[in-house]
Structures are given as C-alpha cells and as structure tokens.
Design an enzyme around this catalytic site. Sequence first.
Site, short mmCIF file in Angstrom:
data_model
loop_
_atom_site.label_atom_id
_atom_site.label_comp_id
_atom_site.label_asym_id
_atom_site.label_seq_id
_atom_site.Cartn_x
_atom_site.Cartn_y
_atom_site.Cartn_z
N HIS A 92 35.18 26.71 46.06
CA HIS A 92 34.18 27.41 45.26
C HIS A 92 34.04 26.78 43.87
O HIS A 92 32.97 26.32 43.50
CB HIS A 92 34.54 28.90 45.14
CG HIS A 92 33.64 29.67 44.24
ND1 HIS A 92 34.11 30.43 43.19
CD2 HIS A 92 32.30 29.82 44.20
CE1 HIS A 92 33.09 31.01 42.57
NE2 HIS A 92 31.98 30.65 43.17
N HIS A 109 38.93 33.60 41.96
CA HIS A 109 37.93 34.53 42.48
C HIS A 109 38.33 35.15 43.81
O HIS A 109 37.52 35.77 44.47
CB HIS A 109 36.57 33.82 42.61
CG HIS A 109 36.11 33.25 41.31
ND1 HIS A 109 36.15 31.90 41.04
CD2 HIS A 109 35.63 33.84 40.20
CE1 HIS A 109 35.69 31.69 39.82
NE2 HIS A 109 35.39 32.85 39.28
#
Length: 169
Positions: A92, A109
């Site tokens: 990501h 995250h």
Amino acid sequence: MFMTKISRRTFIGGSAAMVALLSTPEWAMALITQPYPRLKIANIKDLKVGEPVSFNYPDEQSPAILIKLGERAIGGVGPEGDIVAYSSLCTHKGCPVSYSKKRFVCACHYSMFDPAKNGQTFQGHASEWLPQIILRFEPRTGNIYAEGVEGLIWGRIRNILKSSKISKL
C-alpha cells in the site's frame, strides 16, 4: 515541451518492428527476466514454527521475512512445504509488515496478508499481494536459499537495482 512529429508510416513501421522483436521468445525473456542473486537465508534445523527470520533480498535495501508456517503453503519449500518468504514492505505505502498470528500485518494501515496463500491481501488498503521470495531447499544440507522475487517490491520499477550489492552463495 518539445514534440517530434512522426509520420503514420514511421509509426506503423516502428510498431511492427517492436511486435516482431517482442514475439521472439529470447528477446521477450531478456526484457522481463532479471539476474537475481542466490542468497543463503537459513538452515532448516534452525527454524521454529511461527518464528520469523529477517533478511534482506534481493539487495540490502529490501527487507524480507522467512517463516516456517507449520502448514503447507503455496510456493512453500522444505519437507512439509511450509517455509515461505516475503518482502516485508506493505504494497500500500511501503510501511513495514510483521508476522503475527499466522498473518503479515502492516504497522501503518493494518492491511493483512496470508503467507500460506502467496501473500494474498485479505484486509486493509493494500490492493496487491506481498511479493513472494522464490526459495530453494537443499535436502542434503538443509540450507534454504533465496533465488528470485515473484511480484514487484514496493517503490520500485525493477526489483534488481543496478548498484545492488549482496553477497552471493
């Protein structure tokens, strides 16, 4: 911005030449294959189920994790097919991932990846699987070697950097 005009004939001719070049298997493979180093990571006798081994591959700027899962895994090596390795950079945003409770978890995250299923993403923002390190197990010695990467390491356009220096075994 400087732009060069090319004729339709030149464009079509160049495109045809490129298609001919890429349709030759030797040329196509030369463009997509990369010369990965061979690196000894561990010996099977030193591994314990669920205890990760950190290393760098294919170069010193690429953190990775080897893990003995205790269950057969896609791409796993060893007598039980349960030893796998992955880049430890989340797909990501490149944050570090750690191994916990049979999964890789991103510290930033909370994306989660399944190490038994090719590093498949099953939760979070990451839309790509973790790049899996291609391993080779030598039964005679018990040594485990990294020999390549399946997938693109986060933040790169190529997995092999021109100036990569890693000791080969």
